[in-house]
Design an enzyme around this catalytic site. Structure first.
Site, short mmCIF file in Angstrom:
data_model
loop_
_atom_site.label_atom_id
_atom_site.label_comp_id
_atom_site.label_asym_id
_atom_site.label_seq_id
_atom_site.Cartn_x
_atom_site.Cartn_y
_atom_site.Cartn_z
N LYS A 38 0.75 -1.24 -0.05
CA LYS A 38 -0.08 0.02 0.06
C LYS A 38 0.75 1.39 0.16
CE LYS A 38 -0.48 0.24 4.85
NZ LYS A 38 -0.98 -0.31 6.08
N ARG A 133 -6.94 0.12 17.36
CA ARG A 133 -7.24 0.18 16.03
C ARG A 133 -8.17 -0.74 16.00
NH1 ARG A 133 -3.55 1.13 10.91
NH2 ARG A 133 -3.90 -1.20 10.72
C1 LIG Z 1 0.05 -0.93 6.75
C2 LIG Z 1 -0.23 -2.05 7.47
C3 LIG Z 1 0.95 -3.09 7.71
C4 LIG Z 1 2.60 -2.61 7.26
O1 LIG Z 1 2.91 -1.69 7.96
P1 LIG Z 1 4.48 -1.37 7.88
O2 LIG Z 1 4.72 -0.48 8.91
O3 LIG Z 1 4.60 -0.51 6.58
O4 LIG Z 1 5.48 -2.27 7.69
C5 LIG Z 1 0.70 -4.14 8.43
N1 LIG Z 1 -0.36 -4.65 8.82
C6 LIG Z 1 -1.40 -3.69 8.51
C7 LIG Z 1 -2.80 -4.34 9.03
C8 LIG Z 1 -1.47 -2.76 7.77
O5 LIG Z 1 -2.44 -1.85 7.72
#
Ligand SMILES: *Cc1c(COP(=O)(O)O)cnc(C)c1O
Length: 364
Positions: A38, A133
């Site tokens: 993402k 969250r």
């Molecule tokens: C964005 C996201 C990640 C990845 O996070 P990073 O800090 O970029 O490694 C992992 N799990 C969820 C649920 C996320 O939304």
């Protein structure tokens, strides 16, 4: 598209190497790595670099990105990383293999969609261990698990948690240990085996490095570490990864010596804030053709020594170049590194061109 800058340069080989290094480090501890796409809007060139580094599972928070990856013929297992909307269940089942979930109503709708398509959708039940969250509270895990396993069309494949996002809670032996014990309890009291314990994101890598990751956590979902070699939650650079993976170039359109404090009565700036200024006398200021319409300016850091972003409006970013290690003239480019928020915005901006670079061809 208009030629020239601003341009986001992307060092694909370094991202591939970061992917391979993260994978190797985690593999030593029997942890699988899911590549999170993402942060760069799942641009297929970068997804390919991750896959070339050995990453198999992919994950994204947006269905648009997941659908794009399928159109680009990525056949890897893909997880939807934002708990699904009721209105999206059909496309979630069609394009993603699994999703993270916390609401029984949504899971029932996913199941119905899956059955209609003759499929089984995989569920990772999210457990909220304190970051506040998404996720069910730990005292509700048993009752939720019992409900999920009775729904045809679903396969409960594991438990997951998320840290360091809303509440900034750091992953730890304690909170991830709870996830491990929850799985043991589900096995013991409900007789249900769960294959996956998904123990968080980049911020959880520190526990792998320190050798303190609780045994049983067998998946991490990594974006930032692979992309930028940083771990914002723990406020650190990850020393065994590349940081020079993305840079943003923007062209200088004005260079002038000006006072450091505006002249006249101060109202609000273009974004409704009341700005404050420190008087440093006359400074040499460069304006680049880049503004808030293009990127999240607070996420940019000039790479040359002695350059400092003073601020930005929608179309202009002002950089103090008085002490710059290079002389800056009209038509030159100022080169910025990006943090995760800067990367999110630049990769998705239609005003920012993308230049994919491979091999040693990555100048300064
Ligand atoms: C964005 C996201 C990640 C990845 O996070 P990073 O800090 O970029 O490694 C992992 N799990 C969820 C649920 C996320 O939304």
């Amino acid at each position: 598209m208009v030629q020239g800058s601003p341009v986001l340069e992307i060092a694909l080989d370094k991202i591939r190497e970061n992917s391979a290094r993260v994978l190797q480090k985690c593999k030593e501890k029997n942890i699988d790595v899911v590549g999170v796409t993402k942060g760069f809007s799942a641009m297929h060139q970068i997804v390919s670099a991750m896959v070339a580094g050995g990453i198999q599972g992919l994950a994204d928070a947006r269905m648009e990105n997941i659908i794009e990856m399928r159109k680009r013929h990525f056949t890897n297992p893909i997880t939807l990383l934002r708990i699904p909307r009721l209105s999206h269940v059909n496309i979630v089942v069609r394009y993603a293999d699994s999703s993270i979930n916390s609401e029984i109503t949504v899971m029932k709708a996913l199941a119905e969609a899956a059955q209609k398509m003759g499929r089984v959708h995989q569920i990772i039940l999210m457990v909220d261990l304190g970051d506040l969250r998404e996720g069910v509270l730990k005292e509700n895990v048993f009752s939720t698990v019992k409900q999920i396993i009775q729904i045809p069309g679903l396969e409960l494949i594991g438990l997951g948690t998320n840290m360091g996002c809303f509440g900034g809670v750091l992953p730890s032996v304690n909170n991830l240990g709870i996830l491990v014990r929850l799985r043991q309890a589900v096995q013991e009291y409900l007789g249900i085996g769960l294959n996956i314990l998904s123990g968080g994101a980049t911020s959880s890598l520190l526990l792998v490095e320190n050798n303190t990751m609780p045994k049983g956590i067998n998946q991490l979902r990594i974006g930032e570490g692979i992309l930028l070699g940083t771990d914002t939650t723990n406020n650190r650079i990850i020393p065994w990864l590349h940081q020079d993976t993305f840079r943003l170039r923007a062209e200088v359109i004005e260079v002038k010596n000006k006072p450091s404090v505006p002249i006249g009565e101060i109202g609000q700036d273009a974004f409704g804030n009341i700005p404050e200024f420190e008087d440093k006398g006359i400074r040499k200021r460069a304006i680049v053709a880049l503004g808030r319409q293009e990127v999240y300016v607070e996420g940019l850091i000039p790479l040359a020594k002695g350059q400092k972003v003073l601020g930005a409006s929608s179309d202009h970013t002002i950089v103090d170049v008085t002490d710059s290690q290079y002389e800056i003239n009209i038509g030159d480019e100022i080169v910025f590194g990006l943090n995760y928020a800067g990367l999110l915005s630049a990769s998705d901006s239609r005003y920012v061109k993308k230049n994919f670079i491979t091999g040693e061809n990555y100048g300064s």
